[in-house]
Write an enzyme that holds these catalytic residues in place. Structure first.
Site, PDB file in Angstrom:
ATOM      1  N   LYS A 124       9.213 130.193  71.906  1.00  0.00           N
ATOM      2  CA  LYS A 124       9.057 130.982  70.375  1.00  0.00           C
ATOM      3  C   LYS A 124       7.678 131.035  69.998  1.00  0.00           C
ATOM      4  CE  LYS A 124      12.107 132.250  66.773  1.00  0.00           C
ATOM      5  NZ  LYS A 124      12.357 133.736  67.335  1.00  0.00           N
TER       6      LYS A 124
ATOM      7  N   ARG B 212      14.547 123.627  70.834  1.00  0.00           N
ATOM      8  CA  ARG B 212      13.896 124.775  71.521  1.00  0.00           C
ATOM      9  C   ARG B 212      12.327 124.546  70.961  1.00  0.00           C
ATOM     10  NH1 ARG B 212      16.347 130.521  70.647  1.00  0.00           N
ATOM     11  NH2 ARG B 212      15.420 130.155  68.616  1.00  0.00           N
TER      12      ARG B 212
ATOM     13  N   GLU C 202      14.593 141.624  77.435  1.00  0.00           N
ATOM     14  CA  GLU C 202      15.103 141.412  75.906  1.00  0.00           C
ATOM     15  C   GLU C 202      14.368 142.421  75.041  1.00  0.00           C
ATOM     16  OE1 GLU C 202      14.508 137.765  74.041  1.00  0.00           O
ATOM     17  OE2 GLU C 202      12.622 137.315  75.142  1.00  0.00           O
TER      18      GLU C 202
HETATM   19  N1  PLP Z   1      14.573 136.712  71.648  1.00  0.00           N
HETATM   20  C1  PLP Z   1      13.576 136.870  71.099  1.00  0.00           C
HETATM   21  C2  PLP Z   1      12.519 137.275  71.410  1.00  0.00           C
HETATM   22  C3  PLP Z   1      13.715 136.282  69.574  1.00  0.00           C
HETATM   23  O1  PLP Z   1      12.658 136.326  68.733  1.00  0.00           O
HETATM   24  C4  PLP Z   1      15.027 135.914  68.988  1.00  0.00           C
HETATM   25  C5  PLP Z   1      15.104 135.209  67.724  1.00  0.00           C
HETATM   26  O2  PLP Z   1      14.973 134.226  67.562  1.00  0.00           O
HETATM   27  C6  PLP Z   1      16.072 135.870  69.901  1.00  0.00           C
HETATM   28  C7  PLP Z   1      15.779 136.271  71.408  1.00  0.00           C
HETATM   29  C8  PLP Z   1      17.390 135.272  69.665  1.00  0.00           C
HETATM   30  O3  PLP Z   1      17.352 133.907  69.427  1.00  0.00           O
HETATM   31  P1  PLP Z   1      18.249 133.160  68.614  1.00  0.00           P
HETATM   32  O4  PLP Z   1      19.723 133.696  68.849  1.00  0.00           O
HETATM   33  O5  PLP Z   1      18.220 131.841  69.076  1.00  0.00           O
HETATM   34  O6  PLP Z   1      17.970 133.311  67.232  1.00  0.00           O
HETATM   35  C1  COI Z   2      15.174 135.063  64.477  1.00  0.00           C
HETATM   36  O1  COI Z   2      16.234 135.894  64.947  1.00  0.00           O
HETATM   37  O2  COI Z   2      15.306 134.320  63.900  1.00  0.00           O
HETATM   38  C2  COI Z   2      13.864 135.593  64.956  1.00  0.00           C
HETATM   39  O3  COI Z   2      12.939 134.693  64.891  1.00  0.00           O
HETATM   40  C3  COI Z   2      13.759 136.946  65.331  1.00  0.00           C
HETATM   41  C4  COI Z   2      12.698 137.577  64.569  1.00  0.00           C
HETATM   42  C5  COI Z   2      12.472 138.875  65.152  1.00  0.00           C
HETATM   43  C6  COI Z   2      12.745 137.661  63.048  1.00  0.00           C
END
Ligand code: PLP
Ligand code: COI
Length: 341
Positions: A183, A81, A219
């Site tokens: 991200k 990612r 989200e």
């Molecule tokens: N959506 C957003 C905006 C996020 O910052 C995160 C955190 O990483 C997620 C979703 C969840 O992603 P992941 O499960 O890969 O941590």
């Molecule tokens: C994560 O879940 O790793 C994120 O980057 C989300 C953030 C809001 C801490």
């Protein structure tokens, strides 16, 4: 020497650990990369990251499993990612194999900071990439730094597994065809005013809607949604402008393959929220955090799972996901990367 940390009472906050990994991009290539004890960054006042927010980051967790192994949860997907984020922001891709080596080096060097099994805490790894060379006209920089540090963390939401209250916000965090699916730091800058405003009004988080029609669920600022229907089906919102959460993708796999539940990844209309039995937020930081109530401009949606505890199906998903992460359940092939001390 063992470190003096109250593992059980950690928040989701930065604690400086001794070592971080740093790799610089210059003259068209990444250098060797190394561990350093220097937690500071010195860059030009005109660096691309400071002027035009050319930066992306990741987040992943390392756990002590029940049998004592130190394991990272699906770090290959974070590497992948981050490569997508870099491409979208015109930054050089940090090689995925080097990313995984960096995880190993970092965790080994800071091994005393991996919380013990049973503490409820984990070691959060934060990879971040940013433009370091000066740019004045709007264009990509030519030099970058990739940095990876780690910090032991507890739950993202203070009340642990107490259900959250959300509000539907009129602010947007991402535009169609914009950067919502990567991200990028800029997405989070976009969300800061909305989250401060939500907190001031007593809400835990914002529910963002699609910014074109304001009729579909997107989200929150830091997690994807999962919903459970009255007949136990898992529904997750489909959108091109949300982050493809690794936790959400893992939960969908676990739901189908471990729990025999049906999963639908589809557009979710705001006006169907009232039909769901349970709602949760999922992400690396959030893990699975239950949502009990959503305020849509005064129309209150109270999920039948209530405000006291996690819904029944959400709890099953939580137990299965964390069971895999802590090695209590067999993990699908490739999900846990063991880091030998
Ligand atoms: N959506 C957003 C905006 C996020 O910052 C995160 C955190 O990483 C997620 C979703 C969840 O992603 P992941 O499960 O890969 O941590
Ligand atoms: C994560 O879940 O790793 C994120 O980057 C989300 C953030 C809001 C801490």
């Amino acid at each position: 020497m063992a470190v003096d940390i109250d593992w059980k009472n950690l928040n989701f906050a930065y604690t400086k650990t001794p070592f971080r990994y740093v790799c610089d991009y210059k003259n068209g290539k990444w250098d060797e990369g190394k561990l350093t004890e220097d937690s500071t960054v010195k860059i030009s006042e005109c660096a691309g990251v400071l002027q035009y927010a050319q930066t992306a980051f990741e987040g992943l967790k390392v756990y002590t499993a029940e049998d004592g192994r130190t394991v990272a949860f699906r770090p290959d997907l974070n590497a992948e990612r981050m490569a997508c984020s870099a491409k979208r922001l015109e930054m050089p891709v940090f090689p995925e194999d080097k990313f995984l080596e960096a995880v190993d080096m970092l965790v080994k060097a800071n091994c005393e900071y991996v919380p013990p099994y049973g503490s409820g805490a984990s070691l959060y790894i934060r990879p971040v990439m940013f433009a370091t060379s000066p740019v004045l006209g709007v264009k990509p920089a030519v030099e970058y730094q990739f940095r990876m540090f780690c910090t032991p963390v507890g739950p993202y939401f203070k009340n642990g597994i107490k259900p959250l209250t959300l509000r539907v916000t009129d602010f947007d965090r991402a535009a169609p065809h914009g950067t919502g699916h990567i991200k990028a730091g800029l997405n989070y800058a976009m969300s800061l005013h909305a989250i401060v405003d939500a907190h001031n009004l007593g809400y835990d988080e914002n529910m963002y809607l699609d910014s074109t029609t304001r009729t579909f669920v997107e989200e929150t600022g830091g997690a994807n949604f999962i919903f459970v229907t009255g007949d136990g089906k898992i529904v997750t919102p489909l959108s091109e402008s949300i982050l493809p959460s690794i936790t959400r993708r893992s939960i969908c796999y676990v739901a189908e393959n471990y729990l025999n539940l049906k999963v639908e990844n589809r557009q979710v209309r705001l006006d169907e929220l009232k039909n769901f039995a349970e709602c949760g937020l999922c992400g690396t930081a959030a893990v699975i955090s239950p949502v009990g109530r959503i305020d849509n401009h005064g129309e209150i949606i109270n999920f039948p799972s209530g405000m006291q505890s996690m819904g029944k199906t959400t709890k099953k998903l939580y137990d299965a996901l964390t069971g895999i992460q802590y090695g209590r359940l067999p993990a699908p092939k490739g999900w846990l990367r063991e880091i030998k001390k």
